[in-house]
Design an enzyme around this catalytic site. Sequence first.
Site, PDB file in Angstrom:
ATOM      1  N   TYR A   1      -2.763  -0.320  10.027  1.00 45.64           N
ATOM      2  CA  TYR A   1      -2.848  -0.898   8.692  1.00 45.64           C
ATOM      3  C   TYR A   1      -1.553  -0.706   7.921  1.00 45.64           C
ATOM      4  O   TYR A   1      -1.032  -1.642   7.300  1.00 45.64           O
ATOM      5  CB  TYR A   1      -4.013  -0.277   7.936  1.00 45.64           C
ATOM      6  CG  TYR A   1      -4.156  -0.758   6.514  1.00 45.64           C
ATOM      7  CD1 TYR A   1      -4.779  -1.966   6.221  1.00 45.64           C
ATOM      8  CD2 TYR A   1      -3.676  -0.004   5.442  1.00 45.64           C
ATOM      9  CE1 TYR A   1      -4.912  -2.412   4.918  1.00 45.64           C
ATOM     10  CE2 TYR A   1      -3.809  -0.439   4.136  1.00 45.64           C
ATOM     11  CZ  TYR A   1      -4.432  -1.645   3.880  1.00 45.64           C
ATOM     12  OH  TYR A   1      -4.560  -2.084   2.588  1.00 45.64           O
TER      13      TYR A   1
ATOM     14  N   SER B   1       0.844  -1.196   0.000  1.00 45.52           N
ATOM     15  CA  SER B   1       0.000   0.000   0.000  1.00 45.52           C
ATOM     16  C   SER B   1       0.874   1.239   0.000  1.00 45.52           C
ATOM     17  O   SER B   1       1.956   1.253   0.601  1.00 45.52           O
ATOM     18  CB  SER B   1      -0.917   0.037   1.222  1.00 45.52           C
ATOM     19  OG  SER B   1      -1.614   1.278   1.289  1.00 45.52           O
TER      20      SER B   1
END
Length: 256
Positions: A158, A145
């Site tokens: 996350y 990500s």
Amino acid sequence: MSERLRDKTALITGSTSNIGQAIAEAFTAEGAHVIVSGRNKERGEHVVAGIRADGGRADFLSADLDGSPAASRDLAERAREALGGRIDILVNNAGVYPSPSTAATDEDTFDLVYGVNVKAPFFLTAAVAPVMADSGGGAIINLGSWIARLGVPLGSLYSSTKGAMETLTRAWASEFGPRGVRVNAISPGVVLPPSPPGAEPHPGQLMMRGTPAGEVGAPSAIAHAAVWLAGDEAAFVHGTVVDVDGGRTGVAVVAA
């Protein structure tokens, strides 16, 4: 399509929607036989039905990858059986994104996010990669990500899991690459499925302002990169994180 993945087999986790679904559809369009996996049987069977309607080969396997080694090993075994005895491509896509602040994150939430986002792909790769190597090689694609390298508020938990996956990508490339298994990752920017007409703008659209793209990406953009990494065109690519993020992490655009 050019059938770049003709006669290949693939297991894609979290492929009942969004990026995972797009990858499954792109792989089958290129000739692969794909296992669509996820927790939601209805959505999974819907994805499979659409692929088959377009002439592709796909099957659905229900899986709750909670981070336990047993769950990952079970999916690997069932997928291998459904695919005729081998897995040529593994895509570690499944993930969850609770986004509390650091101070508001309790231990259960921490363990959940790390269990799904790190432990599950770790033990799934452990179950797949050695067999893949013994069968002549293959390709593993992890999903990272952009926020693994560009901090955002409320993203600590996350983003740390995605940083772990990008680190594992390099470690696994070193471990399994000499045995014929290429391991790479894709780092998406803000990627959203098409919005229905009249829908309110998604907050993620604001995050893509000031980028060369200037807008969110579509799941198909990630799928195109996955097809390339899975195929022979990327035969010399090992341990790389491919940014497909509209320029979010590497480029700043200053308005005049």
